[in-house]
Design a protein around this motif. Sequence first.
Motif, PDB file in Angstrom:
ATOM      1  N   ILE A  20       0.863  -1.177   0.000  1.00 26.24           N
ATOM      2  CA  ILE A  20       0.000   0.000   0.000  1.00 26.24           C
ATOM      3  C   ILE A  20       0.901   1.229   0.000  1.00 26.24           C
ATOM      4  O   ILE A  20       2.073   1.137   0.385  1.00 26.24           O
ATOM      5  CB  ILE A  20      -0.972   0.028   1.198  1.00 26.24           C
ATOM      6  N   PRO A  21       0.397   2.369  -0.454  1.00 22.07           N
ATOM      7  CA  PRO A  21       1.249   3.563  -0.511  1.00 22.07           C
ATOM      8  C   PRO A  21       1.785   3.944   0.868  1.00 22.07           C
ATOM      9  O   PRO A  21       1.128   3.719   1.884  1.00 22.07           O
ATOM     10  CB  PRO A  21       0.287   4.636  -1.048  1.00 22.07           C
ATOM     11  N   GLU A  22       2.977   4.516   0.883  1.00 22.99           N
ATOM     12  CA  GLU A  22       3.505   5.068   2.127  1.00 22.99           C
ATOM     13  C   GLU A  22       2.589   6.185   2.595  1.00 22.99           C
ATOM     14  O   GLU A  22       2.025   6.927   1.791  1.00 22.99           O
ATOM     15  CB  GLU A  22       4.919   5.609   1.916  1.00 22.99           C
ATOM     16  N   VAL A  23       2.426   6.305   3.892  1.00 26.28           N
ATOM     17  CA  VAL A  23       1.516   7.319   4.427  1.00 26.28           C
ATOM     18  C   VAL A  23       2.037   8.718   4.078  1.00 26.28           C
ATOM     19  O   VAL A  23       3.241   8.977   4.180  1.00 26.28           O
ATOM     20  CB  VAL A  23       1.357   7.150   5.958  1.00 26.28           C
ATOM     21  N   PRO A  24       1.189   9.623   3.626  1.00 29.76           N
ATOM     22  CA  PRO A  24       1.642  10.983   3.321  1.00 29.76           C
ATOM     23  C   PRO A  24       2.172  11.682   4.579  1.00 29.76           C
ATOM     24  O   PRO A  24       1.664  11.473   5.681  1.00 29.76           O
ATOM     25  CB  PRO A  24       0.363  11.675   2.815  1.00 29.76           C
ATOM     26  N   ALA A  25       3.189  12.472   4.428  1.00 31.72           N
ATOM     27  CA  ALA A  25       3.722  13.234   5.556  1.00 31.72           C
ATOM     28  C   ALA A  25       2.657  14.190   6.092  1.00 31.72           C
ATOM     29  O   ALA A  25       1.827  14.710   5.325  1.00 31.72           O
ATOM     30  CB  ALA A  25       4.966  14.004   5.125  1.00 31.72           C
ATOM     31  N   ASN A  26       2.693  14.429   7.389  1.00 33.65           N
ATOM     32  CA  ASN A  26       1.723  15.344   8.005  1.00 33.65           C
ATOM     33  C   ASN A  26       1.753  16.724   7.359  1.00 33.65           C
ATOM     34  O   ASN A  26       0.718  17.393   7.249  1.00 33.65           O
ATOM     35  CB  ASN A  26       2.008  15.507   9.497  1.00 33.65           C
ATOM     36  N   SER A  27       2.940  17.146   6.952  1.00 35.30           N
ATOM     37  CA  SER A  27       3.105  18.491   6.401  1.00 35.30           C
ATOM     38  C   SER A  27       3.049  18.527   4.875  1.00 35.30           C
ATOM     39  O   SER A  27       3.317  19.570   4.266  1.00 35.30           O
ATOM     40  CB  SER A  27       4.452  19.064   6.861  1.00 35.30           C
ATOM     41  N   SER A  28       2.698  17.407   4.253  1.00 35.89           N
ATOM     42  CA  SER A  28       2.730  17.340   2.787  1.00 35.89           C
ATOM     43  C   SER A  28       1.596  18.120   2.146  1.00 35.89           C
ATOM     44  O   SER A  28       0.579  18.435   2.785  1.00 35.89           O
ATOM     45  CB  SER A  28       2.642  15.882   2.341  1.00 35.89           C
ATOM     46  N   GLU A  29       1.768  18.392   0.859  1.00 30.74           N
ATOM     47  CA  GLU A  29       0.707  19.035   0.085  1.00 30.74           C
ATOM     48  C   GLU A  29      -0.551  18.172   0.086  1.00 30.74           C
ATOM     49  O   GLU A  29      -1.670  18.690   0.190  1.00 30.74           O
ATOM     50  CB  GLU A  29       1.169  19.250  -1.363  1.00 30.74           C
ATOM     51  N   LEU A  30      -0.373  16.859  -0.017  1.00 27.40           N
ATOM     52  CA  LEU A  30      -1.522  15.974  -0.063  1.00 27.40           C
ATOM     53  C   LEU A  30      -2.322  16.020   1.228  1.00 27.40           C
ATOM     54  O   LEU A  30      -3.561  16.125   1.201  1.00 27.40           O
ATOM     55  CB  LEU A  30      -1.090  14.534  -0.349  1.00 27.40           C
ATOM     56  N   THR A  31      -1.644  15.964   2.363  1.00 24.92           N
ATOM     57  CA  THR A  31      -2.370  16.017   3.636  1.00 24.92           C
ATOM     58  C   THR A  31      -3.135  17.323   3.764  1.00 24.92           C
ATOM     59  O   THR A  31      -4.292  17.339   4.206  1.00 24.92           O
ATOM     60  CB  THR A  31      -1.394  15.837   4.811  1.00 24.92           C
ATOM     61  N   ARG A  32      -2.505  18.433   3.359  1.00 23.89           N
ATOM     62  CA  ARG A  32      -3.204  19.726   3.418  1.00 23.89           C
ATOM     63  C   ARG A  32      -4.407  19.740   2.477  1.00 23.89           C
ATOM     64  O   ARG A  32      -5.499  20.216   2.854  1.00 23.89           O
ATOM     65  CB  ARG A  32      -2.243  20.849   3.032  1.00 23.89           C
ATOM     66  N   ALA A  33      -4.231  19.207   1.283  1.00 18.33           N
ATOM     67  CA  ALA A  33      -5.341  19.161   0.329  1.00 18.33           C
ATOM     68  C   ALA A  33      -6.471  18.280   0.855  1.00 18.33           C
ATOM     69  O   ALA A  33      -7.656  18.594   0.667  1.00 18.33           O
ATOM     70  CB  ALA A  33      -4.849  18.648  -1.024  1.00 18.33           C
ATOM     71  N   GLU A  34      -6.120  17.181   1.507  1.00 23.27           N
ATOM     72  CA  GLU A  34      -7.137  16.298   2.061  1.00 23.27           C
ATOM     73  C   GLU A  34      -7.892  16.964   3.200  1.00 23.27           C
ATOM     74  O   GLU A  34      -9.116  16.814   3.321  1.00 23.27           O
ATOM     75  CB  GLU A  34      -6.487  15.004   2.548  1.00 23.27           C
TER      76      GLU A  34
END
Length: 295
Positions: free
Chosen positions: A83-97
Amino acid sequence: MKNTFSVSLIASLIAFSAFGQKNSTKPLTPARGHYRQLQTYSTKSQDAELDKQKFETDAATIERRMSLKPQYLTGVTLKDFQIPEVPANSSELTRAEINYLLELQKQRTPEDIRSSLYMANIWYSLRVTPADSTYRGFRKNLFHIGRSIGTWFNPDDLPLTADLMAKVWRDASFFIWSLKFKYARIRPYVIDKNVKNLEDTDWAAYPSGHAANSYINAYLYQELAPEFTDIFIKDAYDMAHSREIIGVHYPSDSEASRIFARQFVNKLFENEQFKKDFLKVKEEWALKAKEKFQR
């Protein structure tokens, strides 16, 4: 009548043999909607300090969760799942989510909240026994995915199915909890206090257990009644999305669960004991998966 049943059984055995081989490599359907669109953002760290935040689980809880070992996938390890590695807390993806969850929060209706909180209580206790007052309720939960396909779709009419799904839930739980402990992802409302979660959780986020178990059930029931595939998958999707509606899961938690579920079910169909038990369930459906008729 006996000859007809024998021919039918032989045909089902042949079909099952071919099916088992095909299913072991069944692919995952591509992500759609917000799951696909959000994947365009980076998962990389932007703030090392924020990324240090992990969900902490005490040793006693880990030991208890891990004490119930798989019954089918005894030789399988976490390395067998990608499964994908968990996105970093500070990543663009986490912010977008999180932005997505905030918009979803604005739009959720009283009915969205009611149904999502109802689904939060759809799970299965691995330690429940027939003597417990909650036993029937938990067995019924095993049939939440696909509940609309017939009045016969219940643990009383399909006891072998219920037994199988309970064993599968145990195997799945072992690996789901292993992944949660491995990634220790904090919840979205920990990062952004504007996310108003409607359920309190005391375990890590990634992947979503509700979503994973629902997709597992959907993929298994799909093989028993392929004509209802759209219903099974929609029920699982609704379960996953309900966790986002109440603010306790990121969309990537849901998508990781869907990916895991497909791989997990493929692994089951590589297991000889599971295939034997599944064949008995297929025979049960051949006899009982129908509405009753009485004059």
